[in-house]
Design a protein around this motif. Sequence first.
Motif, PDB file in Angstrom:
ATOM      1  N   LEU A 427      43.802  98.133  35.003  1.00 27.72           N
ATOM      2  CA  LEU A 427      43.268  98.196  36.487  1.00 27.72           C
ATOM      3  C   LEU A 427      44.397  98.746  37.485  1.00 27.72           C
ATOM      4  CD1 LEU A 427      41.415  94.712  36.530  1.00 27.72           C
ATOM      5  CD2 LEU A 427      40.410  97.006  36.758  1.00 27.72           C
ATOM      6  N   GLY A 428      45.604  98.777  36.934  1.00 27.12           N
ATOM      7  CA  GLY A 428      46.782  99.475  37.598  1.00 27.12           C
ATOM      8  C   GLY A 428      46.929 101.026  37.297  1.00 27.12           C
ATOM      9  N   ASP A 429      48.280 101.328  37.264  1.00 28.04           N
ATOM     10  CA  ASP A 429      48.610 102.774  36.772  1.00 28.04           C
ATOM     11  C   ASP A 429      47.902 103.133  35.549  1.00 28.04           C
ATOM     12  OD1 ASP A 429      50.351 104.951  35.934  1.00 28.04           O
ATOM     13  OD2 ASP A 429      51.277 104.630  37.893  1.00 28.04           O
ATOM     14  N   PRO A 430      47.556 104.412  35.561  1.00 25.95           N
ATOM     15  CA  PRO A 430      46.993 104.838  34.344  1.00 25.95           C
ATOM     16  C   PRO A 430      47.981 104.817  33.226  1.00 25.95           C
ATOM     17  CG  PRO A 430      46.483 106.308  36.061  1.00 25.95           C
ATOM     18  CD  PRO A 430      47.528 105.452  36.534  1.00 25.95           C
ATOM     19  N   LEU A 431      49.354 104.739  33.375  1.00 25.87           N
ATOM     20  CA  LEU A 431      50.161 104.702  32.239  1.00 25.87           C
ATOM     21  C   LEU A 431      50.388 103.246  31.572  1.00 25.87           C
ATOM     22  CD1 LEU A 431      53.087 107.277  33.446  1.00 25.87           C
ATOM     23  CD2 LEU A 431      50.858 107.611  31.688  1.00 25.87           C
ATOM     24  N   SER A 432      49.716 102.571  32.594  1.00 30.28           N
ATOM     25  CA  SER A 432      49.862 100.986  31.910  1.00 30.28           C
ATOM     26  C   SER A 432      50.974 100.395  32.348  1.00 30.28           C
ATOM     27  CB  SER A 432      49.494 101.032  30.428  1.00 30.28           C
ATOM     28  OG  SER A 432      48.817  99.558  30.176  1.00 30.28           O
ATOM     29  N   ALA A 433      51.892  99.873  31.034  1.00 28.26           N
ATOM     30  CA  ALA A 433      53.339  99.252  31.565  1.00 28.26           C
ATOM     31  C   ALA A 433      54.154 100.007  30.694  1.00 28.26           C
ATOM     32  CB  ALA A 433      53.136  97.762  31.032  1.00 28.26           C
ATOM     33  N   ASN A 434      55.496  99.477  30.623  1.00 30.51           N
ATOM     34  CA  ASN A 434      56.754 100.101  29.883  1.00 30.51           C
ATOM     35  C   ASN A 434      56.897 101.758  30.052  1.00 30.51           C
ATOM     36  OD1 ASN A 434      58.802 100.264  28.307  1.00 30.51           O
ATOM     37  ND2 ASN A 434      57.595  99.912  26.325  1.00 30.51           N
ATOM     38  N   PHE A 435      56.652 101.832  31.398  1.00 28.24           N
ATOM     39  CA  PHE A 435      56.984 103.320  32.067  1.00 28.24           C
ATOM     40  C   PHE A 435      57.841 103.394  33.327  1.00 28.24           C
ATOM     41  CE2 PHE A 435      53.373 102.095  34.656  1.00 28.24           C
ATOM     42  CZ  PHE A 435      53.539 102.752  35.517  1.00 28.24           C
ATOM     43  N   ARG A 436      58.311 104.631  33.540  1.00 31.89           N
ATOM     44  CA  ARG A 436      58.741 105.086  34.732  1.00 31.89           C
ATOM     45  C   ARG A 436      58.198 106.615  34.898  1.00 31.89           C
ATOM     46  NH1 ARG A 436      64.035 103.022  32.975  1.00 31.89           N
ATOM     47  NH2 ARG A 436      64.850 101.446  34.274  1.00 31.89           N
ATOM     48  N   GLU A 437      57.779 106.785  36.236  1.00 32.23           N
ATOM     49  CA  GLU A 437      56.982 108.244  36.473  1.00 32.23           C
ATOM     50  C   GLU A 437      57.677 108.694  37.957  1.00 32.23           C
ATOM     51  OE1 GLU A 437      52.890 108.266  36.731  1.00 32.23           O
ATOM     52  OE2 GLU A 437      52.816 106.558  37.950  1.00 32.23           O
TER      53      GLU A 437
END
Length: 550
Positions: A427-437
């Motif tokens: 429901l948040g960012d498409p990359l989900s979690a454990n990421f930087r973009e």
Amino acid sequence: MQNNYLKLAGKSIAFCAGIMFTALTGKAQSVYLPQSYQFYQKFNADIYSKSSSMHTSLRPFLIDSTISNRYNQLMQMGVDSSRRSWFLRKVFNEHLLDIRNKDWTFYADYLQDNTIGHDFSETNKQPILFKPLGFGFTSRIGTNTRGFQLGGTVGKKFSFYTSGYENQAAFPAYYTDYVSKKGFVPGQAYDRNLSKSYRDFSYATAIISYTPIQQLNITLGQDKTFIGDGYRSILLSDFAANYPLLRLTANVGKFQYMMMWTYLQDLTLPKFDTFGSNRRKWGVFHYLDYNVNNSLSFGFFNGYIAPEADDQGNRRGFDVNFVNPILFSSSLGPSSQPGNALVGFTGKYKIFDKHAVYGQLLFDRTKSVDAANNNVKNTGGVQLGVRGADIFGVKDLNYLVEYDAVKPYTYSSPQVISAYTFYSQPLGDPLSANFREVVGLMNYTYKRFDFQGQLMYAKYGLDATAADNAGRDVTKPLVPTVNSTNIGQGLNTNLYYAEGTVSYLLNPKYNLRFELGALYRQEKNVQTDKKTTMLTFGIKSSFRNLYHDF
């Protein structure tokens, strides 16, 4: 499964429609504007003007005096009033049906998407079965969509909107891999037959909007909600599929307050009944936005996900405490329904006229949690961006630059059903979690031509094996295999993404256009190096926000 889901939304809308025709008219207005980044950015100059006091961080928008003039301009873009032929007017100027009188309005359109594409990096040599037109020639990549949209108003208090799509599509390999893993086409619907060489799915949007007084809007139906001023949202985005919702939005002075109740599902967990078949959960969301002045605003968000039944199948029903409208109320987490709570903040400042910096903070856990003898520290995320219009003095040249980061295990829960997901999609960012973009977008409109370019770089940590849980896959239970919350932990992966489109507008009423697109994507780690180099061309219509950049 989905038939029951759509019937539920249909019954809700029918109930509201019954109320609609018995209500008195008033001075308020509640016309729905479908959420689409490509379309919404064309309002940048108006909503980020220092003379505007509009609340910009809650979408979809309702068309009001702030954006109505610009909306009318966009709906007349390229329209030639000298056309007399009925056929030419419907193709280039008008809705298929468009009825307007003193007390009510109604419009309807047939929507068609047909595209073909080729991935120059694809090594698949299997026979091509997909037909972009439904007959004739075949293509390894493409879409064949038939749809509709209709909407209108009754008096000045009610509006309604619905759209539906029947789709067959053949995607590039990385997109197909996602669908195969989730059993779901991102943001749209489940794949009816994963054994086919192409995807087959349908989905719908349907909402009723009622504004009894100028300060209050009530929306009921099946749709999405986006919170924030960015391209992404780490609080609540529109990446997942449409969900049944009841949303109340109040505007009082400098304050805007949204309360929303949703009914969510999970495809993968054991099923305990025949209603809709899937395991279900409730989602409750509150968002308060405060305009300090025309340039500065702050927002406060919380969300709570609670299962309808526990892992033993004990059904709990809807707890009446969820109706509590008070922001950050402790009753959001009743002891009878322990679930997953999140808290967040937003901010925006217009640094110049038509230009704004914005950001978000997300807090999931502020204390350490012992999960199978692993200590999960505080989790959450951050966003910082800048966007604006008419950059370098060029009219209709819009831009956005944004940074997003979310720690491992954010959104996840010891009970998978309580994860911050819908149909196993974040429901948040498409990359989900454990990421930087880092994401950069630029768009320019010149007469009927629209040019858009995007660059993105992301770094994230994948699970090296199926037994691992490095914190990116929020559909896994909160039992970590890494004793930290460092972004990129696990199988360190880099994602490079670039996309550009050039389109020529045929009819502004339903965004009918020819579109040429190019996409490059590379996902690289020590185990794999996956590339996509794709060209697409076709005719498209509708205002839909479909993501490919993940």
